[in-house]
Design a protein around this motif. Structure first.
Motif, PDB file in Angstrom:
ATOM      1  N   GLY A  56       0.818  -1.215   0.000  1.00  0.00           N
ATOM      2  CA  GLY A  56       0.000   0.000   0.000  1.00  0.00           C
ATOM      3  C   GLY A  56       0.843   1.252   0.000  1.00  0.00           C
ATOM      4  O   GLY A  56       0.534   2.236  -0.683  1.00  0.00           O
ATOM      5  N   PHE A  57       1.930   1.234   0.753  1.00  0.00           N
ATOM      6  CA  PHE A  57       2.832   2.390   0.795  1.00  0.00           C
ATOM      7  C   PHE A  57       3.466   2.631  -0.564  1.00  0.00           C
ATOM      8  O   PHE A  57       3.513   3.773  -1.054  1.00  0.00           O
ATOM      9  N   ILE A  58       3.949   1.568  -1.207  1.00  0.00           N
ATOM     10  CA  ILE A  58       4.595   1.713  -2.513  1.00  0.00           C
ATOM     11  C   ILE A  58       3.594   2.157  -3.574  1.00  0.00           C
ATOM     12  O   ILE A  58       3.896   3.017  -4.413  1.00  0.00           O
ATOM     13  N   VAL A  59       2.385   1.608  -3.551  1.00  0.00           N
ATOM     14  CA  VAL A  59       1.354   2.014  -4.515  1.00  0.00           C
ATOM     15  C   VAL A  59       0.977   3.479  -4.300  1.00  0.00           C
ATOM     16  O   VAL A  59       0.835   4.244  -5.256  1.00  0.00           O
ATOM     17  N   THR A  60       0.845   3.893  -3.055  1.00  0.00           N
ATOM     18  CA  THR A  60       0.518   5.290  -2.754  1.00  0.00           C
ATOM     19  C   THR A  60       1.629   6.217  -3.229  1.00  0.00           C
ATOM     20  O   THR A  60       1.367   7.250  -3.852  1.00  0.00           O
ATOM     21  N   LEU A  61       2.868   5.853  -2.944  1.00  0.00           N
ATOM     22  CA  LEU A  61       3.997   6.677  -3.364  1.00  0.00           C
ATOM     23  C   LEU A  61       4.074   6.766  -4.885  1.00  0.00           C
ATOM     24  O   LEU A  61       4.283   7.850  -5.444  1.00  0.00           O
ATOM     25  N   GLY A  62       3.875   5.647  -5.570  1.00  0.00           N
ATOM     26  CA  GLY A  62       3.894   5.647  -7.027  1.00  0.00           C
ATOM     27  C   GLY A  62       2.766   6.463  -7.628  1.00  0.00           C
ATOM     28  O   GLY A  62       2.957   7.183  -8.614  1.00  0.00           O
ATOM     29  N   SER A  63       1.576   6.356  -7.044  1.00  0.00           N
ATOM     30  CA  SER A  63       0.444   7.122  -7.583  1.00  0.00           C
ATOM     31  C   SER A  63       0.632   8.622  -7.356  1.00  0.00           C
ATOM     32  O   SER A  63       0.286   9.426  -8.222  1.00  0.00           O
ATOM     33  N   VAL A  64       1.184   9.011  -6.231  1.00  0.00           N
ATOM     34  CA  VAL A  64       1.454  10.435  -5.988  1.00  0.00           C
ATOM     35  C   VAL A  64       2.497  10.932  -6.985  1.00  0.00           C
ATOM     36  O   VAL A  64       2.360  12.028  -7.552  1.00  0.00           O
ATOM     37  N   TYR A  65       3.544  10.147  -7.222  1.00  0.00           N
ATOM     38  CA  TYR A  65       4.555  10.531  -8.204  1.00  0.00           C
ATOM     39  C   TYR A  65       3.939  10.667  -9.588  1.00  0.00           C
ATOM     40  O   TYR A  65       4.237  11.625 -10.314  1.00  0.00           O
ATOM     41  N   TYR A  66       3.096   9.741  -9.978  1.00  0.00           N
ATOM     42  CA  TYR A  66       2.454   9.789 -11.288  1.00  0.00           C
ATOM     43  C   TYR A  66       1.559  11.021 -11.411  1.00  0.00           C
ATOM     44  O   TYR A  66       1.589  11.726 -12.424  1.00  0.00           O
ATOM     45  N   LEU A  67       0.770  11.305 -10.382  1.00  0.00           N
ATOM     46  CA  LEU A  67      -0.113  12.476 -10.430  1.00  0.00           C
ATOM     47  C   LEU A  67       0.677  13.768 -10.514  1.00  0.00           C
ATOM     48  O   LEU A  67       0.301  14.693 -11.251  1.00  0.00           O
ATOM     49  N   ILE A  68       1.775  13.855  -9.805  1.00  0.00           N
ATOM     50  CA  ILE A  68       2.591  15.064  -9.860  1.00  0.00           C
ATOM     51  C   ILE A  68       3.215  15.212 -11.241  1.00  0.00           C
ATOM     52  O   ILE A  68       3.269  16.308 -11.798  1.00  0.00           O
ATOM     53  N   SER A  69       3.687  14.101 -11.817  1.00  0.00           N
ATOM     54  CA  SER A  69       4.307  14.194 -13.143  1.00  0.00           C
ATOM     55  C   SER A  69       3.285  14.562 -14.218  1.00  0.00           C
ATOM     56  O   SER A  69       3.630  15.220 -15.201  1.00  0.00           O
ATOM     57  N   GLN A  70       2.029  14.158 -14.043  1.00  0.00           N
ATOM     58  CA  GLN A  70       1.002  14.498 -15.029  1.00  0.00           C
ATOM     59  C   GLN A  70       0.475  15.921 -14.846  1.00  0.00           C
ATOM     60  O   GLN A  70       0.011  16.536 -15.796  1.00  0.00           O
ATOM     61  N   ALA A  71       0.536  16.429 -13.644  1.00  0.00           N
ATOM     62  CA  ALA A  71      -0.015  17.756 -13.367  1.00  0.00           C
ATOM     63  C   ALA A  71       1.044  18.851 -13.447  1.00  0.00           C
ATOM     64  O   ALA A  71       0.751  20.011 -13.162  1.00  0.00           O
ATOM     65  N   ARG A  72       2.267  18.501 -13.838  1.00  0.00           N
ATOM     66  CA  ARG A  72       3.342  19.479 -13.900  1.00  0.00           C
ATOM     67  C   ARG A  72       3.048  20.506 -14.994  1.00  0.00           C
ATOM     68  O   ARG A  72       2.621  20.153 -16.096  1.00  0.00           O
ATOM     69  N   ALA A  73       3.296  21.755 -14.700  1.00  0.00           N
ATOM     70  CA  ALA A  73       3.036  22.824 -15.669  1.00  0.00           C
ATOM     71  C   ALA A  73       4.091  22.804 -16.766  1.00  0.00           C
ATOM     72  O   ALA A  73       5.210  22.306 -16.578  1.00  0.00           O
TER      73      ALA A  73
END
Length: 139
Positions: free
Chosen positions: A86-103
């Motif tokens: 769960g920790f690794i999935v959460t960390l990966g999903s946060v990283y993915y969301l940040i990379s997609q939302a980058r200006a």
């Protein structure tokens, strides 16, 4: 008849069905070893020690009472594995969301033709190891 003596056991110990695991406590009740911390918090006459009035005290009361060191619960390996996953999935999903939302970048990268900055600035080309060896051997 003297040679054939019949031996009969009259021991009361072997006739018992229940063997007291602690024979030195006599007729005192053999209580289970249960920590006072495991008991419910409410419904006791003595709320601090979680004990009722007149209740027999366990033989190892100084180890089992509320003043004993805290008993910590540790989860099993399956639960720990699920927590790590769960920790690794959460960390990966946060990283993915940040990379997609980058200006987007607020500038345009400079483009230089094939020669790079050599022709643009009129400087000396970057030296490589092969060019340095060639120059040193020609002298």
């Amino acid at each position: 008849m003297l040679g054939r003596v019949r031996f009969e056991s009259t021991s009361q110990y072997k006739k018992k069905y229940y063997v007291d695991p602690e024979p030195q406590i006599g007729d005192y009740p053999n209580l289970p070893q249960r920590f006072a911390e495991e008991r419910p918090q409410r419904g006791w006459w003595d709320r601090q020690m979680r004990r009722n009035f007149g209740e027999p005290i366990a033989e190892q009361d100084e180890i089992l009472n509320m003043w004993a060191p805290t008993q910590y619960w540790s989860p099993g390996w399956k639960t720990v594995g699920k927590m790590w996953a769960g920790f690794i999935v959460t960390l990966g999903s946060v990283y993915y969301l940040i990379s997609q939302a980058r200006a987007e970048r607020p500038y345009v990268r400079a483009f230089y033709p094939y020669g790079g900055l050599k022709e643009e600035l009129g400087g000396v080309p970057t030296r490589t190891l092969a060019s340095s060896i060639e120059e040193a051997s020609s002298v």
